[in-house]
Design an enzyme around this catalytic site. Structure first.
Site, PDB file in Angstrom:
ATOM      1  CG  HIS A  69      -2.021  -1.057   1.038  1.00  0.00           C
ATOM      2  ND1 HIS A  69      -2.515  -1.798   2.076  1.00  0.00           N
ATOM      3  CD2 HIS A  69      -2.679  -1.463  -0.088  1.00  0.00           C
ATOM      4  CE1 HIS A  69      -3.459  -2.628   1.605  1.00  0.00           C
ATOM      5  NE2 HIS A  69      -3.563  -2.447   0.293  1.00  0.00           N
ATOM      6  CD  GLU A  72      -0.698   0.436   4.362  1.00  0.00           C
ATOM      7  OE1 GLU A  72      -0.109  -0.655   4.487  1.00  0.00           O
ATOM      8  OE2 GLU A  72      -1.930   0.525   4.158  1.00  0.00           O
ATOM      9  CG  HIS A 198      -0.300  -4.047   5.156  1.00  0.00           C
ATOM     10  ND1 HIS A 198      -0.989  -3.560   4.074  1.00  0.00           N
ATOM     11  CD2 HIS A 198       0.141  -5.275   4.789  1.00  0.00           C
ATOM     12  CE1 HIS A 198      -0.983  -4.455   3.100  1.00  0.00           C
ATOM     13  NE2 HIS A 198      -0.301  -5.512   3.507  1.00  0.00           N
ATOM     14  CD  GLU A 271      -2.755  -3.435   8.912  1.00  0.00           C
ATOM     15  OE1 GLU A 271      -2.193  -2.330   8.785  1.00  0.00           O
ATOM     16  OE2 GLU A 271      -3.488  -3.946   8.031  1.00  0.00           O
TER      17      GLU A 271
HETATM   18  O1  0X9 Z   1      -6.925  -4.150   4.072  1.00  0.00           O
HETATM   19  C1  0X9 Z   1      -5.758  -4.533   3.985  1.00  0.00           C
HETATM   20  O2  0X9 Z   1      -5.243  -4.897   2.942  1.00  0.00           O
HETATM   21  C2  0X9 Z   1      -4.900  -4.548   5.253  1.00  0.00           C
HETATM   22  N1  0X9 Z   1      -5.147  -3.401   6.076  1.00  0.00           N
HETATM   23  S1  0X9 Z   1      -4.656  -1.903   5.572  1.00  0.00           S
HETATM   24  O3  0X9 Z   1      -5.202  -0.925   6.495  1.00  0.00           O
HETATM   25  N2  0X9 Z   1      -3.070  -1.796   5.680  1.00  0.00           N
HETATM   26  O4  0X9 Z   1      -5.075  -1.709   4.210  1.00  0.00           O
HETATM   27  C3  0X9 Z   1      -5.276  -5.763   6.087  1.00  0.00           C
HETATM   28  C4  0X9 Z   1      -5.109  -7.064   5.393  1.00  0.00           C
HETATM   29  C5  0X9 Z   1      -5.322  -8.199   6.327  1.00  0.00           C
HETATM   30  N3  0X9 Z   1      -6.443  -9.007   5.975  1.00  0.00           N
HETATM   31  C6  0X9 Z   1      -7.697  -8.860   6.509  1.00  0.00           C
HETATM   32  N4  0X9 Z   1      -7.964  -7.936   7.374  1.00  0.00           N
HETATM   33  N5  0X9 Z   1      -8.630  -9.740   6.156  1.00  0.00           N
HETATM   34 ZN    ZN Z   2      -1.944  -1.801   3.984  1.00  0.00          ZN
END
Ligand code: 0X9
Ligand code: ZN
Ligand code: CA
Ligand code: CA
Length: 317
Positions: A69, A72, A198, A271
Site C-alpha cells: 500500500h 504505508e 502494513h 499492521e
Molecule cells: O486491508 C488490507 O489490505 C490490510 N489493512 S490496511 O489498512 N493496511 O489496508 C489488512 C489485510 C489483512 N487481511 C484482513 N484484514 N482480512
Molecule cells: Zn496496507
C-alpha cells in the site's frame, strides 16, 4: 520527495542506493536483484541475505514484503531495518550470524514503488493506497486465491479496494507471486514463513481473510492453532494485538491467503504503528518514529526466522 521534516523516510531513489550499498558492502551475504518491474517500470527490488548468498543452499527460506500500500511508508523502513540488521550485524552479533548462516532471507522493501512515489509527489502526502495502473488496483486484493470471492474487495475501479480486472492483473502482485512460485524446487516450496508489513493498527494477523471460519479448505485445526500460537508469541514481543485477519474485516485476494492457500507458507500481516486515531494522518507518523517502531519488531522477526525451521514435529519427519 517527502515533506519537509520527514526526510528520514527513503524515496525510491534513496532506497535503491541503500540496497546497492548493502549488496556491495556485504557481497558474500547479500545479493541484489529484482522480481520484475512495476506498472511504470520501476524495479521491484529483491535482496537475498544468507551465508554464500550466491548459492541456492538447502536452508529454510523466509520472505519479508513491504509497502503493498503506497502510503504505508513506515513499512518500507521496516524492510530496510531488516536488511541493515542482518547485513551489518553479521559476524559481530552471534544470533544474527546464526540466522544468516542457517536461513535464506528474502526482502522486497517496496512492492508498490509507483504508488509510493506518487504519494509523495509535490512534497505533499497524497493519501494514495493503490498502484498506478489506470485508476489504481489495490495490490492486496489482486492475489489469486479465492480472488473476488466473498465481498472483501470491490469491482469498481474508483474504489480503494478495487481488485483489478482478474487475479494478478497488477504487475506487482504477479511479479512477487512468480518469484514465490519459482521457489518450488524439486516439488517443494522452499519459503516456509513470510510477513507482509502494513500500517496501521498494531496488529498481528493471519489467514484466512476471505472467510470468518477459523478452519476452511486447506486449513486444518492444527494449522490454525499453529498460526495462532506463533502469531500470539510475536504479538507478545511487540505489544500488538493478535487475531485472524477476517476478525478485523473480510478481505479476498489478499497476499496471506494466497501464500498459505497456494504454498502452505506461514504467512502473517503486521499492521504497524500507530494503534489507532488520526484517520489519514495515522499513515504519516513523523520520521522520529522510524527507529523505535521498526526496532520494536526485531524480536518478532527473529521468532518468525526461528519458526521457519519448522515445528519440532515437522523437523523430525
Ligand atoms: O486491508 C488490507 O489490505 C490490510 N489493512 S490496511 O489498512 N493496511 O489496508 C489488512 C489485510 C489483512 N487481511 C484482513 N484484514 N482480512
Ligand atoms: Zn496496507
Ligand atoms: Ca546460505
Ligand atoms: Ca535454498
Amino acid at each position: 520527495d517527502f515533506p519537509e521534516g520527514d526526510e528520514g523516510y527513503h524515496t525510491y531513489a534513496e532506497l535503491t542506493d541503500k540496497l546497492e550499498q548493502a549488496a556491495s558492502d556485504h557481497g558474500d551475504i547479500a545479493q541484489l536483484s529484482s522480481v520484475g518491474d512495476s506498472f511504470e517500470g520501476r524495479a521491484l527490488h529483491l535482496l537475498k541475505i544468507s551465508g554464500n548468498a550466491a548459492q541456492d543452499e538447502d536452508e529454510p527460506e523466509v520472505l519479508f514484503t513491504c509497502n503493498q500500500h503506497a502510503r504505508e511508508h513506515l513499512t518500507t523502513e521496516m524492510c530496510l531495518r531488516i536488511v541493515e540488521r542482518f547485513t551489518d550485524g553479521y559476524g559481530s552479533d552471534p544470533a544474527i550470524t546464526e540466522f544468516v548462516d542457517s536461513r535464506e532471507i528474502y526482502v522486497i522493501p517496496t512492492v508498490n514503488p509507483d504508488g509510493a512515489e506518487y504519494d509523495i509527489s509535490g512534497g505533499e502526502y497524497q493519501g494514495w493506497r493503490k498502484n498506478r495502473q489506470d485508476q489504481g488496483t489495490d495490490v492486496n486484493r489482486n492475489w489469486g486465491y479465492e480472488w473476488g470471492c466473498c465481498g472483501g474487495s470491490s469491482d469498481d475501479p474508483a474504489d480503494e479496494t478495487y481488485r483489478g480486472t482478474e487475479a494478478f492483473s497488477s504487475p506487482e502482485a504477479k511479479a512477487v507471486a512468480d518469484f514465490v512460485d519459482s521457489r518450488v524446487v524439486g516439488g517443494a516450496q522452499q519459503i516456509t514463513a513470510h510477513i507482509d508489513f502494513h500500517t496501521y493498527s498494531e496488529l498481528v494477523l493471519w489467514p484466512y481473510g476471505y472467510t470468518s471460519d477459523d478452519t476452511a479448505e486447506g486449513m486444518t485445526p492444527e494449522e490454525a492453532k499453529r498460526f495462532a500460537d506463533v502469531g500470539t508469541e510475536m504479538a507478545e514481543s511487540n505489544g500488538y494485538t493478535p487475531q485472524q485477519s477476517s476478525d478485523l474485516y473480510i478481505t479476498d485476494g489478499s497476499i496471506n491467503d494466497w501464500m498459505w492457500g497456494e504454498h502452505k507458507i506461514l504467512s502473517f500481516t503486521f499492521e504497524m504503528y500507530p494503534a489507532s486515531g488520526g484517520g489519514i494522518d495515522g499513515f504519516y507518523p513523523p520520521d522520529e518514529q522510524i527507529g523505535p517502531q521498526t526496532e520494536r519488531n526485531d524480536e518478532a522477526v527473529d521468532i518468525l526466522l526461528r519458526e521457519a525451521g519448522g515445528t519440532a514435529a515437522s523437523a523430525r519427519s
